[in-house]
Design a protein around this motif. Structure first.
Motif, PDB file in Angstrom:
ATOM      1  N   LEU B 103      41.194  51.025  36.336  1.00  0.00           N
ATOM      2  CA  LEU B 103      40.337  50.897  35.451  1.00  0.00           C
ATOM      3  C   LEU B 103      40.627  50.309  34.033  1.00  0.00           C
ATOM      4  CD1 LEU B 103      38.305  54.519  35.537  1.00  0.00           C
ATOM      5  CD2 LEU B 103      37.494  52.123  36.025  1.00  0.00           C
ATOM      6  N   LEU B 104      42.020  50.673  33.728  1.00  0.00           N
ATOM      7  CA  LEU B 104      42.662  50.034  32.517  1.00  0.00           C
ATOM      8  C   LEU B 104      42.585  48.797  32.737  1.00  0.00           C
ATOM      9  CD1 LEU B 104      44.421  50.573  29.909  1.00  0.00           C
ATOM     10  CD2 LEU B 104      46.213  50.815  31.535  1.00  0.00           C
ATOM     11  N   LEU B 105      43.193  48.224  34.090  1.00  0.00           N
ATOM     12  CA  LEU B 105      43.278  46.598  34.184  1.00  0.00           C
ATOM     13  C   LEU B 105      41.978  45.926  34.343  1.00  0.00           C
ATOM     14  CD1 LEU B 105      44.940  44.314  35.174  1.00  0.00           C
ATOM     15  CD2 LEU B 105      44.546  45.071  37.539  1.00  0.00           C
ATOM     16  N   THR B 106      41.096  46.419  35.011  1.00  0.00           N
ATOM     17  CA  THR B 106      39.790  45.611  35.015  1.00  0.00           C
ATOM     18  C   THR B 106      38.977  45.614  33.612  1.00  0.00           C
ATOM     19  OG1 THR B 106      38.810  47.455  36.102  1.00  0.00           O
ATOM     20  CG2 THR B 106      39.374  45.838  37.387  1.00  0.00           C
ATOM     21  N   GLY B 107      39.083  46.902  32.710  1.00  0.00           N
ATOM     22  CA  GLY B 107      38.291  46.838  31.612  1.00  0.00           C
ATOM     23  C   GLY B 107      39.082  45.933  30.596  1.00  0.00           C
ATOM     24  N   SER B 113      38.202  38.653  28.827  1.00  0.00           N
ATOM     25  CA  SER B 113      37.771  37.183  29.298  1.00  0.00           C
ATOM     26  C   SER B 113      36.262  37.076  28.646  1.00  0.00           C
ATOM     27  CB  SER B 113      37.502  37.516  31.010  1.00  0.00           C
ATOM     28  OG  SER B 113      36.585  38.546  31.162  1.00  0.00           O
ATOM     29  N   LEU B 114      35.691  38.410  28.349  1.00  0.00           N
ATOM     30  CA  LEU B 114      34.217  38.374  27.663  1.00  0.00           C
ATOM     31  C   LEU B 114      34.625  37.643  26.172  1.00  0.00           C
ATOM     32  CD1 LEU B 114      31.257  38.629  27.985  1.00  0.00           C
ATOM     33  CD2 LEU B 114      31.678  40.837  27.065  1.00  0.00           C
ATOM     34  N   GLY B 199      41.872  38.078  34.089  1.00  0.00           N
ATOM     35  CA  GLY B 199      40.611  37.466  33.208  1.00  0.00           C
ATOM     36  C   GLY B 199      40.203  36.141  33.319  1.00  0.00           C
ATOM     37  N   LEU B 200      41.402  35.048  33.684  1.00  0.00           N
ATOM     38  CA  LEU B 200      41.379  33.774  33.692  1.00  0.00           C
ATOM     39  C   LEU B 200      40.012  33.015  34.410  1.00  0.00           C
ATOM     40  CD1 LEU B 200      43.535  31.546  32.400  1.00  0.00           C
ATOM     41  CD2 LEU B 200      44.323  31.031  34.835  1.00  0.00           C
TER      42      LEU B 200
END
Lengths: 278, 324
Positions: B103-107, B113-114, B199-200
């Motif tokens: 969750l930390l990583l994807t969040g 990225s947004l 995120g790239l």
């Protein structure tokens, strides 16, 4: 002629086409350029690139020729990309065409299925499918096809819905033509150009997916592929950068070429759309 | 009242999708070549007949399929995702143990990225046709073609191996004994490369979406009106174009966030990040199908939950999105 002029007016498309022609040429001539099996050990392990001109891109952890791996890997990437896109089209086009043509409950049911496959995390689903059915070219191709068809179905549905109301389709219905023949002969041929554009972009993402799967060790164990090469070299990145660098460049260039071609096809085939956008 | 029926409707829909995923999981395990008991135990060779017979009885594999399916679904409803014979632990415990890291990583990757994607897209759209637009669009196109795992590896090569700025793998410095803020800082340092490389690709996606959406909105009649009124271009861009272009992007981005979970498998594998993606990779190499299907189910559930939240929040923010 007009099509080529419009296609060529986009510089990116021309660059993409040149790149793709080179990659296809390498893939096609791989058995001639590198007659040895790419799995065969040919030299000492960890030979750096540009040292021995016989193995210009160096050798890997067990002494296999990197350049040979790249050339043979191009065949796998292009093949899987192409065939899995065909598979996705074979699922997506009928789904979208039926939903768009019949509407109502058929549309509801088919779109629920489409939505379901769009919601499920596609890469995770592809991993599960390939892992359970054992990695092989067939399971990889099918898995990529299964996770990539929903956008096709949506696109075709939209096109068919708008074409359905045209007069020539109503005339065909009045003539008593059967629904399958109207869909196949009257409607789909007129929806072909957006499908072609989407298909060219799908080949690109299928190649990315294939490389990701084989990076995780889910590639066909009998075929050399770019993703496998990077995956196998992952742990030795400190000692041998070239083992992961070159296959990655190959993937980026191939995917980039296909994306560029897709965009320029879009400009050439849907001139109205592209003019509105710029 | 209306909003309540809406929420209930969405919840029912989410439950149906979850149920469908369970059925899919069930079908997959039974469609797999070989004995389901062997598959579940991760023993492809099926060596120990006694053990397999025990498993078959325990899982009711000798019973008709629909009974098995019902048992499987009711097990999951009681939060029992099966048992990992490889790790000697219930699957759910394994997953819950690893979930926070993912969750930390994807969040983080999603936020990064947004923000970067929208900024780059706005910049490109406001300078359409100029060199900065060409530059941004070309870089976005390049990132769009770069495999996640390769970006991650090249990041390690450049920033860890060559420059030595960032740690190459792991969640925190092992055995450092850091606590409090010092520990948070340590984790953040380890988070930079994984989050950026994950995120790239999405930065590229969002910047392309933003640019297209901005250009589309800028052709609309109300923007022409604003121009005709003589408002300054900067005000029009910020208040008229951006606001209207942003909403569909954020909604779409929310719906796409599910793909981040899939990408996390690759990033976590490269960086030895102790999340559920890494767990999935380990399950792959060990043929631990219970864990594999468990992670698949949980990540799908996360996506559904995320979609539900996005959907409800935007239904409140923008009345036009309130469907049905």
């Amino acid at each position: 002629m007009d099509f080529w002029r419009r296609f060529a007016s986009n510089r990116g498309g021309v660059i993409g086409l040149v790149l793709l022609v080179i990659i296809v040429a390498v893939a096609a001539t791989a058995p001639l350029l590198f007659p040895n099996n790419p799995w065969k050990m040919v030299s000492r392990p960890f030979l750096p690139p540009f040292e021995n001109m016989k193995f210009i891109l160096g050798t890997d952890t067990v002494g296999r020729d990197v350049a040979a791996g790249l050339a043979h890997g191009a065949r796998v990437s292009l093949l899987v990309g192409l065939v899995s896109t065909v598979a996705a089209l074979l699922i997506g086009i009928p789904m979208g065409a039926l939903a768009g043509y019949f509407g109502g409950r058929v549309d509801d049911a088919l779109m629920r299925i489409t939505e379901f496959f769009q919601t499920v995390p596609s890469f995770a689903l592809a991993i599960v499918i390939v892992a359970i059915f054992q990695p092989s070219v067939v399971s990889i191709t099918l898995a990529i096809g299964i996770v990539s068809w929903p956008p096709v179905a949506r696109l075709v549905r939209g096109e068919v819905m708008s074409l359905r109301k045209r007069e020539y389709v109503e005339a065909a219905i009045l003539q008593g033509l059967s629904a399958p023949s109207i869909i196949l002969r009257q409607v789909l041929p007129n929806a072909i150009s957006p499908i072609i554009v989407m298909a060219s972009l799908m080949v690109a993402s299928a190649i990315l997916l294939e490389s990701s799967l084989s990076f995780l060790g889910l590639g066909d164990p009998n075929l050399m592929s770019w993703g496998y090469m990077i995956g196998a070299a992952r742990t030795v990145i400190r000692q041998a950068w070239w083992l992961s660098f070159f296959p990655g460049v190959a993937i980026v260039l191939t995917v980039l070429a296909l994306n560029l071609i897709g965009e320029s096809l879009n400009d050439a085939l849907n001139p109205r759309l592209s003019r509105r956008r710029s | 009242m209306k909003i309540l029926t809406r929420i209930v409707g969405r919840l029912v829909k989410a439950a149906v999708v979850l149920l469908a995923i369970l059925v899919l999981n069930f079908l997959l395990i039974h469609a797999a070549p070989g004995d389901p008991a062997a598959v579940m135990a991760g023993e492809a060779g099926a060596t120990d007949e006694m053990f397999l017979a025990q498993l078959r009885e325990k899982f009711g594999l000798d019973q008709p399929l629909h009974v098995q399916l019902w048992k499987y679904i009711s097990d999951v409803a009681r939060l029992d995702l099966g048992y990992s014979y490889r790790q000697q632990m219930p699957v759910l415990d394994l997953i819950l143990d690893r979930l926070p890291a993912t969750l930390l990583l994807t969040g983080t990757a999603f936020a990064v990225s947004l923000v970067f994607g929208v900024l780059a897209g706005v910049l490109a759209a406001s300078r359409v046709g100029k060199w900065s637009d060409t530059l941004i669009s070309s870089v976005a196109l390049l990132f769009y073609a770069t495999p996640l795992f390769w970006a991650a590896l090249m990041g390690v090569l450049l920033f860890s191996v060559t420059l030595g700025w960032l740690p190459p793998f792991g969640y925190e410095t092992v055995g450092s004994g850091f606590t409090g803020w010092r520990r948070a800082l340590d984790i953040a340092e380890h988070l930079v490369l994984p989050a950026l490389s994950l995120g790239l690709f999405f930065t590229a996606v969002y910047s392309r979406m933003t640019r297209a959406s901005m250009l589309e909105v800028s052709q609309m009649d109300f923007v022409k009106t604003a121009r005709a009124k003589g408002l300054s271009p900067a005000v029009i861009e910020r208040r008229h174009i951006l606001r209207n272009a942003l909403l569909p992007i954020v909604t779409l981005a929310g719906l796409q966030a599910g793909q981040l979970v899939g990408g996390a498998v690759l990033t976590e594998t490269v960086f030895a990040w102790p999340g559920i993606g890494r767990l999935m990779f380990e399950a792959l190499t060990q043929r631990d199908y219970n864990v594999l299907l468990g992670v698949f189910f949980v990540s799908a559930a996360m996506v559904i939950l995320f979609n539900l939240i996005t959907d409800l929040v935007y239904g409140i923010v923008d009345p036009r999105i309130r469907v049905q």
